[in-house]
Design an enzyme around this catalytic site. Structure first.
Site, PDB file in Angstrom:
ATOM      1  NE  ARG A  42      26.809 -25.945 -36.677  1.00  0.00           N
ATOM      2  CZ  ARG A  42      27.597 -24.685 -37.105  1.00  0.00           C
ATOM      3  NH1 ARG A  42      26.865 -23.597 -37.285  1.00  0.00           N
ATOM      4  NH2 ARG A  42      28.817 -24.744 -37.506  1.00  0.00           N
ATOM      5  CD  GLU A  49      24.157 -25.418 -40.274  1.00  0.00           C
ATOM      6  OE1 GLU A  49      24.671 -25.158 -41.138  1.00  0.00           O
ATOM      7  OE2 GLU A  49      24.060 -25.966 -39.157  1.00  0.00           O
ATOM      8  CB  SER A 105       1.829 -23.424 -27.344  1.00  0.00           C
ATOM      9  OG  SER A 105       1.949 -22.564 -26.221  1.00  0.00           O
TER      10      SER A 105
END
Length: 147
Positions: free
Chosen positions: A88, A91, A114
């Site tokens: 996920r 995705e 960063s």
């Protein structure tokens, strides 16, 4: 002992002793998020932190030593993840990554966020339709410089 072997010992002992990441974080003196990353092989523990974790988890001396070795960061497999939760995030970056990049550049200019000067907080947020996962990523903006 390899870092992967140390990680497996940590996970086995954590499960056997029924410990939470927050309890291990108390031993390191760091956040549960940093501690999880460290004990999963992505950060370096000080001798004192490694010793405290080693005592809590009953780790052998070579595992405690392994926790103090600078790891090869980002050493997860490069293939598309198959674990549903990790997928996920993959995705999420595929769908929203370019938008996140554009919005950061619009707000801050040309640079990066960063992951070194960085913190993360994961918490539960109550919702009548089902609890939600709240993740806050907080990284210093690092502008690219001209030379």
């Amino acid at each position: 002992m390899t870092r992967d072997q140390v990680t497996q010992l940590v996970l086995d002992s954590k499960r056997r002793k029924q410990l939470k990441w927050a309890q291990l974080a108390e031993a390191t003196g760091q956040s549960k998020e940093w501690t999880a990353a460290a004990l999963l092989g992505q950060m370096t523990l000080s001798a004192a932190q490694a010793g405290a974790v080693g005592r809590l988890l009953d780790l052998p001396a070579d595992a405690v030593d392994g926790l103090q070795v600078v790891p090869y960061k980002g050493s997860l497999p490069t293939a598309v993840p198959t674990d549903p939760l990790i997928y996920r995030f993959y995705e999420l970056i595929n769908v929203y990554g370019t938008s996140i990049k554009e919005l950061i550049h619009e707000e801050f200019g040309d640079g990066i966020m960063s992951a070194i000067d960085f913190s993360m907080d994961i918490s539960r947020e109550a919702d009548p339709k089902g609890d939600r996962v709240r993740i806050v990523l907080n990284g210093k903006f690092l502008p690219y410089r001209m030379y």
